[in-house]
Design an enzyme around this catalytic site. Structure first.
Site: not given
Length: 702
Positions: A349, A359, A396-397, A425, A512
């Protein structure tokens, strides 16, 4: 530059001659050309290209389905088109929350009024941390609400943690739960908190999980600091993808059937908010109840307690609007010269919670570097026989949405021609090689690691990998089993396309957070930008071997090997759970499968060596592609009709972990003896069907 390319060719091609005689599935007439193309591939990915792509991709924060994310998608399309790939965009209208419009407040109400920070500090050492478009911490698919209540600490918020609270006589009914990140998917923390009657949930990042207890905090070191906030989705539906269109693609237009959000019972209703430990300590340090059970203590310097008592109250307010928003997958294709409808797919993604340097964009930059190499090969005599598709998934997240919608849209084409899916990923952030794969890809992956050099050394990736396995007391390195949490899920657990995820990685506690930036990456990730190109070489060789083999080089023998190990593990679990059901019939079926695969492996190599016509090979490959589908149980797993693989699924109680033989595992975990007996019949039938498919293949090769 020419001298550098020649040097790279010599260095990276050297191991290939050693293995020239052992390319599974290749006829003698094609081996030489294949090895020449692989050598040319290995000379192409460069640190300079990888670094450039990662820098460009991470210029601004870009949450999925936003103009900033569209700009990242446009860059991806531009790079692949310039490399000669055919670029196609696939739009979907999906049900998403808006991070920009989400309002969140977390505050102590008593004994003092204290608003709690939930956004990272601006750091002079990180030039990205002051970007004006950065948002506060938030959790997608939180419920909206404004609640105030007493506090209960629930450790990681796992199923077993809430069960332990109940055994201790501690109710969360009408309370605000505080739980730390880790141990399970964050959405299940919300699921169990709501199930047990909590009115709100705070999820915080504890320093025991990637903070100062492990090393210096950012920016001095790689660990989270007192302001680091982990964002993330909370979606825990019994299906993957767009919440409003289960089993069907969320195509734009009024003719797409969509559920009413009000009718989706599994969407969370309580407000949920993330906090950094610098704010969470203001709650935890004031709690006055009994000390937590063994194993529940985090890394903050005070006694952790289970309850806060009536004198400590916390307010959680979340206002999160949702609506249909446009998401777009960007896919580049190197068309196959002979079998264009058979697809080898590599993907990651490109949406991120903030900048996404680790990420996911380290994987995205790697795939762009590989796309450029494949494009150059195709333009200069090394076009693949089967199509190679480089896929960049959107949103995707939020819940593995972009890839799932594409799988649902192309379910029939993938069922007939989906050769393999390789996930990337967050795949390229450091020196540690590892991965997970379906059984049929494991041998191919191991062989490929033996011909790619480990950066900065005179050994192959396999040699490096084997050394570390030996240090751990293992005879050989192993690949793990695929779980949940990324874009392989739709391919593998819904329609049965053999899948894998490989990485060259490092610890990235800033996951994140607003600190997942190019500045963090160049200091603490792949600091010399060499591991991304190395992974591009490895994934590229795997893709070329799948694309060019006369007969697909699946590791068919590994089915029985891995099934036997998983069945043995489940039998032990059944004994612990005092379930009287025996596994003899299952083991007998696995033994028969083992015999069938041994005969096939022998006959495959003999048939390829003797020569096969194009029509013969095409018919056999169609049967090989169908093998994995023997594990697809059309009614689905227990309470999860969308998850259809009898072989593997995400843990339905925690989200990320891999459950092997999940239909059986579910019955054991829920101690449902009669259900276990019924599912054993299903599994025996599935394994017998796979063995019969393989015997049919062997007969055709005789």
């Amino acid at each position: 530059m020419m001298l550098l390319r020649l040097f790279a060719f010599i260095v990276f091609a050297a191991p290939l001659a050693v293995n020239a005689q052992s390319l599974t599935g290749f006829s003698p007439a094609t081996v030489e050309d294949q090895l020449a193309c692989e050598a040319r591939l290995q000379a192409l990915p460069s640190s300079e290209a990888f670094r450039t792509h990662l820098r460009e991709l991470t210029k601004e924060p870009h949450i999925g389905a936003t103009p900033a994310n569209d700009r990242v998608g446009a860059y991806i399309a531009e790079v692949m088109a310039a490399a000669g790939l055919t670029v196609t965009q696939y739009p979907y209208d999906v049900y998403l929350p808006s991070g920009k419009d989400t309002e969140i407040d977390v505050a102590l109400v008593t004994p003092i009024r204290l608003p709690l920070n939930n956004q990272e500090y601006i750091l002079s050492e990180d030039r990205f941390s002051s970007h004006p478009d950065l948002l506060q911490g938030w959790n997608a698919y939180s419920g909206s609400g404004d609640v105030t209540g007493e506090v209960v600490y629930a450790n990681y918020g796992r199923k077993e943690d809430f069960e332990q609270l109940a055994r201790m006589g501690i109710s969360v009914q009408g309370k605000v739960v505080i739980a730390r990140y880790g141990g399970n998917f964050r959405g299940f923390k919300a699921h169990y908190a709501e199930q047990y009657g909590a009115i709100g949930l705070v999820i915080y990042s504890d320093p025991a999980n990637g903070g100062f207890t492990s090393g210096a905090p950012y920016p001095e070191g790689r660990q989270i600091n007192a302001s680091s906030v982990q964002r993330g989705s909370l979606l825990t539906l019994p299906y993957t993808g767009d919440p409003l269109t289960p089993f069907e693609p969320a195509l734009p237009g009024d003719d797409t059937n969509r559920l009413d959000p009000a009718d989706i019972a599994d969407l969370h209703t309580i407000p949920v908010a993330p906090l950094p430990y610098g704010s969470a300590k203001e709650i935890l340090s004031r709690m006055a109840g009994e000390v937590v059970p063994s194993g529940w203590r985090g890394g903050l310097p005070f006694a952790y307690r289970v309850t806060g008592g009536p004198d400590l109250t916390v307010r959680v307010r979340v206002d999160q609007p949702h609506g249909l928003r446009r998401a777009t997958n960007v896919i580049g294709t190197v068309p196959g010269t002979e079998h264009p409808d058979e697809w080898v797919i590599l993907g990651s993604h490109y949406d991120a919670w903030t900048f996404g340097a680790v990420d996911p964009l380290a994987g995205t930059a790697m795939l762009l570097t590989l796309a450029e190499a494949l494009g150059e090969l195709a333009a200069n005599g090394c076009a693949p026989r089967r199509s190679i598709r480089i896929a960049h998934w959107d949103v995707e997240e939020y819940g593995i949405i972009g890839s799932t919608e594409w799988v649902e849209q192309f379910r029939d084409a993938l069922t007939e021609g989906g050769v393999a899916y390789l996930n990337a990923d967050a795949a390229a952030s450091g020196p540690n090689f590892g991965g997970a794969a379906s059984p049929s890809l494991k041998g191919l992956i191991e062989d490929a690691t033996k011909v790619v050099m480990y950066p900065g050394s005179e050994q192959t990736i396999y040699d490096w990998w084997a050394e570390r396995a030996a240090r751990g007391g293992n005879d050989a390195p192993t690949l793990g089993n695929l779980g949940g949490g990324s874009d392989h899920v739709g391919f593998y657990t819904h329609i049965g396309v053999p899948s894998a995820g490989l990485s060259m990685s490092t610890s990235a506690p800033i996951y994140h957070s607003n600190y997942d930036t190019f500045a963090w990456y160049e200091r603490f990730g792949d600091t010399d930008f060499v591991f991304g190109p190395a992974l591009a070489r490895l994934d590229g060789i795997i893709a070329l071997r799948l694309a060019n083999a006369t007969l697909l080089p699946y590791d068919v023998a590994r089915y029985a090997t891995d099934l036997r190990r998983h069945a043995t593990d489940l039998a032990r679990r059944g004994e612990v759970a005092s379930l009287p059901i025996g596994f003899d019939a299952l083991m007998t079926s696995i033994d028969a499968l083992d015999a069938a695969t041994a005969l096939f492996e022998e006959r495959r190599e003999a048939a390829v060596a003797a020569g096969l016509s194009g029509a013969e090979a095409a018919a056999l490959n169609a049967q090989l592609i169908a093998l994995e589908k023997a594990f697809i149980h059309q009614p689905g797993l227990q309470d999860r009709a969308w998850s259809r693989s009898l072989y593997a699924s995400p843990d339905p109680f925690s989200g990320y972990a891999s459950w092997m033989l999940p239909g059986l595992r579910y019955e054991i975990e829920t101690t449902n003896g009669p259900g276990l007996e019924q599912w054993l019949v299903v599994y025996v039938q599935s394994i017998d069907a796979l063995a019969e498919k393989i015997r049919t293949l062997s007969a055709a090769l005789e």
